[in-house]
Scaffold this active site. Sequence first.
Site, PDB file in Angstrom:
ATOM      1  N   GLU A  15       5.122   1.951  11.540  1.00  0.00           N
ATOM      2  CA  GLU A  15       6.113   1.970  10.283  1.00  0.00           C
ATOM      3  C   GLU A  15       6.434   3.517  10.669  1.00  0.00           C
ATOM      4  OE1 GLU A  15       8.283   1.205   8.527  1.00  0.00           O
ATOM      5  OE2 GLU A  15       7.583   0.192   7.366  1.00  0.00           O
ATOM      6  N   ARG A  98       0.071   0.019  -2.459  1.00  0.00           N
ATOM      7  CA  ARG A  98      -0.465   1.149  -1.983  1.00  0.00           C
ATOM      8  C   ARG A  98       1.019   1.683  -1.661  1.00  0.00           C
ATOM      9  NH1 ARG A  98       1.784   0.010   3.268  1.00  0.00           N
ATOM     10  NH2 ARG A  98       1.892  -2.643   3.778  1.00  0.00           N
ATOM     11  N   ASN A 100       4.414   2.848   0.674  1.00  0.00           N
ATOM     12  CA  ASN A 100       4.654   2.370   1.685  1.00  0.00           C
ATOM     13  C   ASN A 100       5.566   2.846   2.516  1.00  0.00           C
ATOM     14  OD1 ASN A 100       4.762  -0.458   3.518  1.00  0.00           O
ATOM     15  ND2 ASN A 100       6.725  -0.735   2.735  1.00  0.00           N
ATOM     16  N   GLU A 119       0.545  -8.379  -1.226  1.00  0.00           N
ATOM     17  CA  GLU A 119       2.074  -8.984  -0.455  1.00  0.00           C
ATOM     18  C   GLU A 119       2.318  -9.882  -1.618  1.00  0.00           C
ATOM     19  OE1 GLU A 119       2.977  -9.497   3.707  1.00  0.00           O
ATOM     20  OE2 GLU A 119       1.779  -7.898   4.044  1.00  0.00           O
ATOM     21  N   ASN A 146      10.417  -1.257   0.515  1.00  0.00           N
ATOM     22  CA  ASN A 146      10.653  -0.709   2.324  1.00  0.00           C
ATOM     23  C   ASN A 146      11.739  -0.128   1.841  1.00  0.00           C
ATOM     24  OD1 ASN A 146       9.222  -1.104   4.091  1.00  0.00           O
ATOM     25  ND2 ASN A 146       8.799  -2.871   3.618  1.00  0.00           N
ATOM     26  N   ASP A 195      13.406  -4.309   6.879  1.00  0.00           N
ATOM     27  CA  ASP A 195      12.107  -3.378   6.270  1.00  0.00           C
ATOM     28  C   ASP A 195      11.963  -2.667   6.201  1.00  0.00           C
ATOM     29  OD1 ASP A 195       9.082  -1.944   6.703  1.00  0.00           O
ATOM     30  OD2 ASP A 195       9.151  -4.116   8.007  1.00  0.00           O
TER      31      ASP A 195
END
Length: 290
Positions: A15, A98, A100, A119, A146, A195
Site C-alpha cells: 500500500e 488503524r 490506512n 473491517e 482509502n 482502493d
Amino acid sequence: MTVDCVWSLGATLGEGPLWVPDDAALWFVDIKQHHIHRFDPASGSRGRWQAPDQVGWVQPTADGRWLAGLKSGLHWFDPAASTFTPWLDPEPDKPDNRLNDSVVDPQGRLWFGTMDDHEEAPSGRVYSLADGPHAVPTDSTCRITNGPAVSPDGRFLYPVDTLDRKIWRHEIGADGALARGELLIEIEDGAGHPDGATCDSAGNIWIGLFGGWGARCYAPDGTLLHHIDFPVSNVTKIALGGPDLKTAYATTAAKGLSEDELARQPLAGGLFAFTVEIPGVPANPVRIGI
C-alpha cells in the site's frame, strides 16, 4: 499499456506508494508485515525497514523529516537510524482502529484515514492535520477509508469508501474545511472494490481495484477513461513517478487469497509499473501542523 512486475516481493498488503522527487525513489509499505520499502528504479536498489506495528503510509516533511502512519497513530520515522518515535494518536478511544492511507495537498496539509482493523465497524474517518499537534476529523465515516486523493490545484478532496465502492468529492475551503461531499464515482458490482486513489496533473483520478484485476483512470467529472488489466487480482494503489512522472507504480496484495489462488497468481503482492501519457504531480511535503 503493458504492465510489468518490477519487484516480486510478495507483500501481504502492499500500500501507500509515493514517488519522492528529492530522493528519486518510490516509497511504499506492507501494512500486515509492518514493512516500509524503498525502490530506486535507476540503480535497482531496494531498502526495507521494520515498523513496530502495522504501517499504512510514510510522508516526507518540509523540514527534512518523515511522518509514518501506524496503527497507534502518527510517528516520526528516521530512516537513517531505523527508529519510530510516537507523536500523535488521533483516536486514543478506538484501539481497534488503524491508520490506512494518506495524501498531502498543495498547501502542505496532511490528510489521512482511519479504519476498523477488522473491517467491520463503521468507525473509519478522514482526518486533516491542522495547525498545531492535533487532528481535525471530517464528518464522513465508513468501515474502510482509502485515499484520499487531492486534485492538483488543491481544490477537491476525493475520499474512498472501499466496501461501499464509492468515491466522493469534497471542495476544500481556504481554511481547510471541507464542503459537504457529493458522490462522484460508484464502482459497479463485480468489478472489485476501489482502493487507494491518486490524481495526475490533469486532475484525472487513478484507482486501484482490490479484487478487480486492474486499475482505472477517471476524468474529474467521473467519466471512465482507462481500465488497465493486471495479472493479479488485488491492486491497491497507483503512484505516478519516475524522472518525468509518467511511470505508474502499483502496489498489490496477497491478502485474502487461497493457496490455489496464490498458485495461479505467483506475482501477487508484487510492485508493478506501466507507462502513462499524462504525468503525475510532484509530491507535496507536509508543512502544516508539524
